[in-house]
Write an enzyme that holds these catalytic residues in place. Sequence first.
Site, PDB file in Angstrom:
ATOM      1  N   THR A 217       5.731   0.288   8.460  1.00 24.54           N
ATOM      2  CA  THR A 217       4.656   0.673   9.375  1.00 24.54           C
ATOM      3  C   THR A 217       4.206  -0.573  10.140  1.00 24.54           C
ATOM      4  O   THR A 217       4.094  -1.662   9.571  1.00 24.54           O
ATOM      5  CB  THR A 217       3.487   1.333   8.613  1.00 24.54           C
ATOM      6  N   GLY A 222       3.542   1.464  15.875  1.00 25.72           N
ATOM      7  CA  GLY A 222       4.281   2.597  15.326  1.00 25.72           C
ATOM      8  C   GLY A 222       4.946   2.284  14.011  1.00 25.72           C
ATOM      9  O   GLY A 222       4.364   1.619  13.152  1.00 25.72           O
ATOM     10  N   ALA A 246      -7.164   2.271   5.281  1.00 24.38           N
ATOM     11  CA  ALA A 246      -6.520   3.523   4.844  1.00 24.38           C
ATOM     12  C   ALA A 246      -5.632   4.155   5.920  1.00 24.38           C
ATOM     13  O   ALA A 246      -5.170   5.285   5.725  1.00 24.38           O
ATOM     14  CB  ALA A 246      -7.531   4.541   4.331  1.00 24.38           C
ATOM     15  N   ALA A 247      -5.373   3.449   7.012  1.00 22.60           N
ATOM     16  CA  ALA A 247      -4.442   4.014   8.009  1.00 22.60           C
ATOM     17  C   ALA A 247      -3.074   4.228   7.359  1.00 22.60           C
ATOM     18  O   ALA A 247      -2.431   5.267   7.541  1.00 22.60           O
ATOM     19  CB  ALA A 247      -4.317   3.076   9.199  1.00 22.60           C
ATOM     20  N   GLY A 248      -2.637   3.245   6.577  1.00 24.64           N
ATOM     21  CA  GLY A 248      -1.351   3.371   5.885  1.00 24.64           C
ATOM     22  C   GLY A 248      -1.372   4.511   4.881  1.00 24.64           C
ATOM     23  O   GLY A 248      -0.378   5.223   4.704  1.00 24.64           O
ATOM     24  N   ASP A 249      -2.505   4.701   4.223  1.00 29.28           N
ATOM     25  CA  ASP A 249      -2.610   5.790   3.240  1.00 29.28           C
ATOM     26  C   ASP A 249      -2.564   7.148   3.941  1.00 29.28           C
ATOM     27  O   ASP A 249      -1.939   8.096   3.442  1.00 29.28           O
ATOM     28  CB  ASP A 249      -3.914   5.651   2.441  1.00 29.28           C
TER      29      ASP A 249
HETATM   30  O1  RIB Z   1      -5.570   1.131   1.661  1.00 27.38           O
HETATM   31  C1  RIB Z   1      -6.966   1.041   1.700  1.00 27.38           C
HETATM   32  C2  RIB Z   1      -7.511   0.910   0.316  1.00 27.38           C
HETATM   33  O2  RIB Z   1      -7.110  -0.326  -0.240  1.00 27.38           O
HETATM   34  C3  RIB Z   1      -9.006   0.904   0.217  1.00 27.38           C
HETATM   35  O3  RIB Z   1      -9.554   2.190   0.115  1.00 27.38           O
HETATM   36  C4  RIB Z   1      -9.290   0.005  -0.970  1.00 27.38           C
HETATM   37  O4  RIB Z   1      -9.853   0.678  -2.057  1.00 27.38           O
HETATM   38  C5  RIB Z   1      -7.961  -0.632  -1.323  1.00 27.38           C
HETATM   39  O5  RIB Z   1      -7.393  -0.039  -2.422  1.00 27.38           O
END
Ligand code: RIB
Length: 308
Positions: A217, A222, A246-249
């Site tokens: 990523t 992109g 948290a964009a990656g999440d």
């Molecule tokens: O990817 C973001 C996350 O990384 C956050 O929510 C934080 O808790 C860390 O784990």
Amino acid sequence: MPTAKPVLVIGSLNMDLVARCEHLPRTGQTVFGTDFFSAAGGKGANQAVAAARLGARVTMAGCVGDDRFGHDLVAGLRRDGVRSDAVRTVAHPTGTALITIAADGANTIVVISGANAACDTALVDRALADADGPGILLLQHEIPEAATAHAIRAARAAGWFIVLNPAPARPIGRDLLALIDIIVPNETEAAALTGSSDPREAARHLLAQGACAALITLGGDGALYCDAGATLRCPAVAVQAVDTTAAGDAYIGALAVALAEDRSVADSLGFAAVAAGLAVTRLGAQPSLASREEVGRFIANNPMPTAR
Ligand code: RIB
């Protein structure tokens, strides 16, 4: 989507303690913040919630403390429809993350593992035995290495499709890499794992080390996907970033949903790009994660990012 495969996440749950400021402080510098808030986070739980909001059947396995943060995090998972009976309460404080966010959306994160460090092979075995899989397994690097390594071996033997988000980066043995279906680092993690800051070179390096596929990523640039037969580049959606936490999440949760629905890799990359794009327009980790309806609305009103 009743025929979709289940998604299992074995990973971290954190309470994020967030300060916003104009510029991130340099070493030794004190800066004034503009505001503070707390929000549910942890890479594992974020990916679980991201997938659940997009319509997947999701189970979360991990550890929290018997404290207010832990209770709030589990209650949040339940509100989002994530099965949480595999979240164990242990005698350590719930994990926390200290996050600073600058005005341009960039961030720094310090994670205090707390209860996450209690994730062990027994928790993994239990989660896999109780899950109605095989389906898509999401793993990250915020729980002990032994638990992640065991999860990869046991899940592979049981037929799960394994997606590893190696964040934070730590070395991964060739034997384990060869058991992972898609490894999804960001640019920084890919460079740490391979020694190359060129994403194409880093992806090839990961394949040469045994990974079946590498998906790097690249934030606003992109993502780059490579497997033995294909290389695909998918643009990000153009949005005004407020908070990239948290964009990656969001991206990985959405990827899991698309894979669980047996969509093509190219389609999955586009879908994940939209979910990640929407997440960066809002503050907080889990509060920023988009619903299926929001992603659908965005796709109906904007050009879909196309992987080619
Ligand atoms: O990817 C973001 C996350 O990384 C956050 O929510 C934080 O808790 C860390 O784990």
